[in-house]
Design a protein around this motif. Structure first.
Motif, short mmCIF file in Angstrom:
data_model
loop_
_atom_site.label_atom_id
_atom_site.label_comp_id
_atom_site.label_asym_id
_atom_site.label_seq_id
_atom_site.Cartn_x
_atom_site.Cartn_y
_atom_site.Cartn_z
N THR A 40 -2.50 -6.27 -0.70
CA THR A 40 -3.29 -5.05 -0.94
C THR A 40 -2.49 -3.79 -0.65
OG1 THR A 40 -4.17 -4.96 1.31
CG2 THR A 40 -5.43 -6.24 -0.28
N ASP A 41 -1.20 -3.96 -0.44
CA ASP A 41 -0.36 -2.81 -0.14
C ASP A 41 0.06 -2.14 -1.45
OD1 ASP A 41 1.07 -0.97 1.22
OD2 ASP A 41 2.30 -2.39 2.34
N LEU A 42 -0.89 -1.45 -2.08
CA LEU A 42 -0.63 -0.85 -3.39
C LEU A 42 0.46 0.21 -3.28
CD1 LEU A 42 -4.26 -0.37 -4.77
CD2 LEU A 42 -2.75 -2.33 -4.95
N GLY A 43 1.42 0.11 -4.18
CA GLY A 43 2.52 1.07 -4.18
C GLY A 43 3.70 0.64 -3.34
N LEU A 44 3.46 -0.28 -2.40
CA LEU A 44 4.56 -0.76 -1.53
C LEU A 44 4.49 -2.28 -1.41
CD1 LEU A 44 4.18 1.87 1.34
CD2 LEU A 44 6.11 1.74 -0.23
N ARG A 45 4.43 -2.94 -2.54
CA ARG A 45 4.24 -4.39 -2.47
C ARG A 45 5.53 -5.09 -2.06
NH1 ARG A 45 3.78 -5.62 -8.84
NH2 ARG A 45 5.95 -6.13 -9.29
N VAL B 181 -4.73 -4.38 -9.71
CA VAL B 181 -5.28 -3.21 -10.40
C VAL B 181 -5.66 -3.56 -11.83
CG1 VAL B 181 -4.82 -0.85 -11.16
CG2 VAL B 181 -4.06 -1.59 -8.91
N ASP B 182 -4.86 -4.42 -12.48
CA ASP B 182 -5.20 -4.87 -13.83
C ASP B 182 -6.52 -5.64 -13.82
OD1 ASP B 182 -2.86 -3.89 -15.11
OD2 ASP B 182 -1.73 -5.54 -14.19
N THR C 154 2.96 0.67 -9.01
CA THR C 154 2.99 2.04 -9.53
C THR C 154 1.74 2.84 -9.20
OG1 THR C 154 2.15 1.16 -11.59
CG2 THR C 154 4.52 1.51 -11.45
N ARG C 155 0.82 2.25 -8.46
CA ARG C 155 -0.42 2.97 -8.18
C ARG C 155 -0.57 3.20 -6.68
NH1 ARG C 155 -3.90 2.27 -12.57
NH2 ARG C 155 -5.35 3.62 -11.48
#
Lengths: 271, 162
Positions: free
Chosen positions: A40-45, A62-63, A92-93
């Protein structure tokens, strides 16, 4: 089937949440459980890197949320273990791309098909944390025997206690260095447990093998010789419900340590 | 092999250093600092508030004892689940009864002035009560002094009557 949803969290960054997630997940899958890990670490996976799955990701969480694919399509199967799969974060989010309710829904959906859903939580106590916790009913708080990590773990425990849906939380103490504890230069496991007054689920020794295992994208539980790997396997067994004693890290260190011990024995009984 | 000798050297040096002075290990320092900071985190009692409380306690207690104000310690401590305020007061000498009385009289006259201003429209019953309390024990005296806050138990009945 209704799987258990466990969030792995820490407050502070860099204490080993993602490593813990990858290793517990892999160990549970090796024990024959069906496991899905959610980053769940969006942007820093990073969970994809630790599992060596970075080139297989087609769709992300996110998709799924935005309806571009079905949940099932976004799950990436592990290279070795068919029991294990990953729902990757979008790189990217940002954290606002997924809401608490959406994550909860995803967890509920996955509970039908999997024994364990491990949620890898981002560092911090902001929305990313709140999202990750939303679908979980259990938590593992990762900390190290350092002041900053213990303080942040205390904050996290306070926040977890305030959330009704979290029924239980356990403490995992990572990067323990028996030699430093012995020389009184690091807080011991007992010190940390006493300060946080939480139940312990694992003690993981500092292990340089973690670095090489990350380099290779191969969780350390797959390395039969590694002490950290053994400790993580024990955590997985405790999660399943087995009564496994904690490793005595002082006795289980390398041959070199035994030689040192022999010499220090000769030197005398200094306390 | 180098490691072994390095460790051996450290142990010998460490042994002599430790016999010289029983220094607090860095682990103990960390543990103690962490305990203090976590208590503050958990209670929202900031160092500023603790300092304020310390000053007010000194003011209150110096009515009865002469103390080493610099050495007075006020700490939050945790014993199991119970949080406790630990107050350590190095007493130089207890004050004479006459001293306490005289300081009380000073206080009384000043606080009476204050009460007269704020409670001039209150019933006369309270004034009578105050008079009778004047020769009773110190604790009651203290509670009466502190009761124009409007929040304590002594004040509440009045407030309800209003």
């Amino acid at each position: 089937m209704s799987g258990r949803v466990i969030v792995i969290t820490s407050g502070k960054g860099g204490v080993g949440k993602t490593t813990t997630n990858a290793n517990i997940g892999t160990a549970l899958a090796r024990a024959g459980k069906k496991v899905v890990m959610i980053d769940t670490d969006l942007g820093l996976r990073n969970l994809d890197l630790l599992l060596g799955l970075e080139n297989r990701i087609v769709y992300t969480i996110v998709d799924v949320v935005e309806g571009r694919c079905k949940l099932r399509q976004a799950l990436v199967k592990d290279k070795k273990n068919p029991n294990l799969c990953l729902l990757a974060a979008a790189q990217t989010r940002d954290k606002t791309a997924v809401t608490e309710a959406q994550l909860k829904e995803i967890c509920e959906e996955l509970q039908k098909d999997y024994d364990f859903i491990l949620v890898d939580c981002p560092a911090g106590i902001e929305q990313g944390f709140q999202n990750a916790v939303a679908g979980a009913s259990e938590a593992i708080v990762v900390t190290t025997p350092e002041m900053s990590a213990v303080r942040d773990a205390d904050r996290i425990i306070g926040l977890l206690e305030a959330r009704e849906e979290i029924k239980s939380y356990k403490l995992l103490i990572n990067r323990v260095r028996p030699n430093l504890i012995k020389s009184n230069d690091m807080m011991s496991v007992d010190d940390v447990v006493e300060i946080l007054s939480a139940d312990l689920i694992g003690i993981i020794p500092e292990d340089t093998g973690i670095i090489t295992s990350t380099n290779k994208g191969e969780p350390i539980v797959n390395d039969e010789k590694s002490l950290a790997g053994k400790a993580y396997k024990n955590v997985a067994r405790r999660i399943i419900g087995e009564d496994v004693p904690f490793l005595n890290l002082e006795d289980e260190t390398s041959v070199m340590a035994k030689v040192k011990k022999f010499f220090s024995g000769l030197v005398g009984k200094e306390k | 092999m180098k490691d072994i000798f390095a460790e051996f050297y450290n142990k010998v040096i460490g042994f002599f250093r430790r016999t010289e002075e029983a220094e607090e290990s860095s682990k103990d320092v960390a543990r103690n600092r962490l305990r203090v900071v976590l208590l503050q985190d958990r209670t929202n009692l900031t160092p500023e508030l603790m300092e304020k409380m310390r000053k007010e306690l000194i003011e209150l207690l110096s009515k009865y004892v002469e103390m080493d104000k610099e050495a007075l310690e006020l700490n939050l401590e945790q014993e199991g689940d119970q949080m406790a305020l630990m107050l350590s007061i190095p007493v130089l000498r207890a004050k004479e009864e006459s001293e306490i009385e005289s300081s009380e009289k000073e206080e009384k006259s000043s606080s009476d002035d204050a009460e007269d201003n704020s409670e001039s429209d209150e019933k006369t019953d309270d004034a009578k009560e105050d008079d009778s309390d004047a020769d009773s024990d110190d604790e009651d005296e203290f509670e009466n002094d502190a009761c124009d806050c409007g929040k304590c138990s002594k004040c509440n009945p009045k407030d309800k009557q209003k």
